[in-house]
Design an enzyme around this catalytic site. Structure first.
Site, PDB file in Angstrom:
ATOM      1  N   TYR A 148       0.863  -1.190   0.000  1.00  0.00           N
ATOM      2  CA  TYR A 148       0.000   0.000   0.000  1.00  0.00           C
ATOM      3  C   TYR A 148       0.892   1.230   0.000  1.00  0.00           C
ATOM      4  O   TYR A 148       1.812   1.321   0.821  1.00  0.00           O
ATOM      5  CB  TYR A 148      -0.895   0.006   1.244  1.00  0.00           C
ATOM      6  CG  TYR A 148      -1.803   1.218   1.353  1.00  0.00           C
ATOM      7  CD1 TYR A 148      -1.542   2.221   2.275  1.00  0.00           C
ATOM      8  CD2 TYR A 148      -2.924   1.357   0.538  1.00  0.00           C
ATOM      9  CE1 TYR A 148      -2.369   3.333   2.379  1.00  0.00           C
ATOM     10  CE2 TYR A 148      -3.758   2.460   0.647  1.00  0.00           C
ATOM     11  CZ  TYR A 148      -3.474   3.446   1.569  1.00  0.00           C
ATOM     12  OH  TYR A 148      -4.299   4.547   1.664  1.00  0.00           O
ATOM     13  N   ASP A 179       9.469   2.695  -0.594  1.00  0.00           N
ATOM     14  CA  ASP A 179       8.431   3.412   0.151  1.00  0.00           C
ATOM     15  C   ASP A 179       8.692   3.149   1.636  1.00  0.00           C
ATOM     16  O   ASP A 179       8.325   2.111   2.163  1.00  0.00           O
ATOM     17  CB  ASP A 179       7.039   2.926  -0.268  1.00  0.00           C
ATOM     18  CG  ASP A 179       5.955   3.638   0.527  1.00  0.00           C
ATOM     19  OD1 ASP A 179       4.770   3.428   0.229  1.00  0.00           O
ATOM     20  OD2 ASP A 179       6.305   4.390   1.459  1.00  0.00           O
ATOM     21  N   LYS A 203       4.750   9.703   8.176  1.00  0.00           N
ATOM     22  CA  LYS A 203       4.519   9.234   9.545  1.00  0.00           C
ATOM     23  C   LYS A 203       5.525   9.812  10.550  1.00  0.00           C
ATOM     24  O   LYS A 203       5.425  10.968  10.944  1.00  0.00           O
ATOM     25  CB  LYS A 203       4.496   7.700   9.555  1.00  0.00           C
ATOM     26  CG  LYS A 203       3.286   7.119   8.766  1.00  0.00           C
ATOM     27  CD  LYS A 203       3.199   5.629   8.883  1.00  0.00           C
ATOM     28  CE  LYS A 203       2.236   5.046   7.885  1.00  0.00           C
ATOM     29  NZ  LYS A 203       0.841   5.082   8.318  1.00  0.00           N
TER      30      LYS A 203
HETATM   31  P1  KE4 Z   1      -0.684   8.597   4.152  1.00  0.00           P
HETATM   32  O1  KE4 Z   1      -1.178   9.256   2.871  1.00  0.00           O
HETATM   33  O2  KE4 Z   1      -1.760   7.783   4.840  1.00  0.00           O
HETATM   34  O3  KE4 Z   1       0.030   9.582   5.071  1.00  0.00           O
HETATM   35  O4  KE4 Z   1       0.463   7.559   3.726  1.00  0.00           O
HETATM   36  C1  KE4 Z   1       0.166   6.574   2.776  1.00  0.00           C
HETATM   37  C2  KE4 Z   1       1.116   5.407   2.956  1.00  0.00           C
HETATM   38  C3  KE4 Z   1       2.157   5.259   2.045  1.00  0.00           C
HETATM   39  N1  KE4 Z   1       3.040   4.234   2.162  1.00  0.00           N
HETATM   40  C4  KE4 Z   1       2.937   3.334   3.174  1.00  0.00           C
HETATM   41  C5  KE4 Z   1       3.931   2.221   3.257  1.00  0.00           C
HETATM   42  C6  KE4 Z   1       1.893   3.445   4.127  1.00  0.00           C
HETATM   43  O5  KE4 Z   1       1.784   2.525   5.115  1.00  0.00           O
HETATM   44  C7  KE4 Z   1       0.963   4.498   4.023  1.00  0.00           C
HETATM   45  C8  KE4 Z   1      -0.207   4.659   4.985  1.00  0.00           C
HETATM   46  N2  KE4 Z   1      -0.360   3.630   5.968  1.00  0.00           N
HETATM   47  C9  KE4 Z   1      -1.716   3.360   6.413  1.00  0.00           C
HETATM   48  C10 KE4 Z   1      -1.718   2.239   7.442  1.00  0.00           C
HETATM   49  N3  KE4 Z   1      -0.828   1.182   7.179  1.00  0.00           N
HETATM   50  C11 KE4 Z   1      -2.345   4.597   6.956  1.00  0.00           C
HETATM   51  C12 KE4 Z   1      -3.572   4.382   7.810  1.00  0.00           C
HETATM   52  C13 KE4 Z   1      -4.791   4.952   7.160  1.00  0.00           C
HETATM   53  O6  KE4 Z   1      -4.985   4.745   5.933  1.00  0.00           O
HETATM   54  O7  KE4 Z   1      -5.592   5.592   7.890  1.00  0.00           O
END
Ligand code: KE4
Length: 431
Positions: free
Chosen positions: A144, A239, A267
């Site tokens: 993801y 990533d 994060k």
């Molecule tokens: P954000 O756009 O949510 O800040 O980041 C996206 C993203 C990109 N790459 C990786 C490896 C990520 O894990 C994420 C976002 N992680 C999820 C949970 N594993 C965010 C939680 C949510 O969607 O509310």
């Protein structure tokens, strides 16, 4: 525990916000529960609006590696806020933040700040396409990278959790430019590159998967990706939105000793405020406007409050001598304790852990090294486990396909307590 106020709050929220949440995984849908609404957090403890307290192992999905409302971070934010909240003009906070990231992640020679992990990954693949003049992107099923259109093809995290790996609204044209390989299966990557390697701008990969649950790269996998991208003139994008600064100062690329061409971050670098970033070699990053032709922009990019929190976070990390050894020590105790509890209760499960990120998969598979193996997990069993864990005052991810995060502020006593409650929950499941 009673959840009256959260139940009322969720009803109210659902009247005005789709699904009552601003990010789907927060809805507790896959664990069939009403989400708890949070009142406050301090250190490792979350308090919900009914007054229930939890030891927090979600850490806002990773960012809060020093716990909630850390005094140093709060002081940095309030000092910045006294002077203003946003200028849409350059500040020295941004330069300081960039210098810290470049110091800690050697493969990054220049870095651009954005406001989320999604923005970082979307921008990184646009930059890779601009730099190589190619259109296709290769990602892995179960990885993801945020909700950018190019990534919502066999995506992980909430997309798997809610059974929506391929979202409506993503055009066929976009989907055509995303090719999918199997994580930890270099043959699947080679086969795609043999067929269309010269059309592929980049491979984007979670150097340690966190969004199908924790799935580490198998021996040689990351090096193989590096060799293949080099052979075909494509870029390798790590990533590191989850792994950045969590696995080591230099993230997974330091932990495994593999250098990508571009890195995306998020994060932890925001200290809990909205921050994302992407960076890499100067020759690639200098393709970005205003000096290069690849456009990317953002009103709140490099926001002074977010930068001040991030600077405080990264500085604390640098100055805390036992930071990573302590994270490793505590995470190893937790992992060993759960292994012991699984053996004692006879509950079938696989634990994958890398540093302070880990997942307990409720599967009878011998190992979980790919999405297919992760998907053998019993999500109903996970839901029961989650409910018992939450009601024992421990807050973990409301999905089998996410990670549990150890933070620097978790105490040995808290981990001991968690293991005792974990044993009770597993005993219940074994009945
Ligand atoms: P954000 O756009 O949510 O800040 O980041 C996206 C993203 C990109 N790459 C990786 C490896 C990520 O894990 C994420 C976002 N992680 C999820 C949970 N594993 C965010 C939680 C949510 O969607 O509310």
């Amino acid at each position: 525990m009673q959840f009256t106020k959260s139940i009322d709050a969720f009803k109210k929220a659902q009247q005005v916000i789709p699904g009552g949440v601003n990010s789907p995984v927060r809805a507790f849908k896959s664990v069939n529960l009403n989400p708890v609404f949070i009142q406050k957090g301090k250190g490792s403890i979350l308090t919900d609006i009914d007054g229930n307290q939890y030891i927090d192992f979600l850490a806002s999905w990773g960012p809060l590696i020093f716990g909630h409302a850390h005094d140093t971070i709060l002081a940095a934010i309030s000092e910045a806020a006294q002077k203003g909240t946003s200028y849409g003009a350059p500040t020295e906070y941004e330069t300081k933040m960039a210098e810290l990231i470049i110091e800690m992640v050697p493969s990054i020679e220049k870095v651009r700040m954005v406001s989320s992990g999604t923005e970082a990954t979307m921008s990184a693949i646009r930059l890779a396409r601009g730099f190589t003049g190619r259109e296709a992107i290769l990602k892995f099923a179960g990885n993801y990278h945020g909700h950018g259109d190019s990534f919502l093809i066999q995506a992980g995290s909430g997309a798997i959790t809610l059974g929506l790996p391929n979202s409506p609204g993503v055009t066929l044209g976009t989907a055509r430019d995303t090719v999918i390989a199997e994580y930890n299966n270099l043959d699947s990557v080679r086969a795609i590159f043999r067929e269309k390697g010269h059309e592929i701008a980049a491979i984007i990969v979670e150097a340690v998967s966190g969004n199908m649950g924790c799935v580490p790269p198998s021996e040689g996998f990351l090096q193989g990706l590096k060799d293949i991208t080099k052979e075909y003139g494509a870029l390798l994008i790590f990533d590191e939105v989850i792994t950045g600064f969590r696995l080591a100062k230099g993230g997974a690329q330091e932990y495994y000793g593999i250098t990508p061409d571009l890195t995306t971050l998020g994060k932890i670098i925001g200290g809990g405020l909205p921050v994302g970033a992407y960076g890499g070699r100067k020759e690639i990053m200098d393709m970005l406007a205003p000096i290069g032709p690849v456009y990317q922009a953002g009103t709140l990019s490099g926001n002074p409050l977010a930068m001040s929190a991030g600077i405080a976070m990264l500085t604390m990390m640098k100055d805390t001598v036992d930071f990573y050894p302590e994270l490793e020590r505590k995470a190893a105790i937790l992992e060993a304790g759960i292994h012991k509890n699984l053996a004692e209760t006879g509950v079938k499960g696989v634990i994958n852990r890398v540093g302070s990120m880990m997942t307990l998969f409720f599967t009878d598979q011998a190992q979980v090294t790919s999405l297919n193996e992760a998907m053998t997990s019993d999500t109903e069993k996970y839901a029961s486990f989650f409910k018992m864990t939450l009601e024992s005052g421990i807050y973990i991810a409301p999905s089998q396909f996410e990670c549990l995060f150890i933070s620097y502020v978790h105490t040995d006593k808290e981990i001991e307590h968690v293991l005792a409650e974990n044993l009770k929950a597993l005993k219940q499941l074994s009945k």
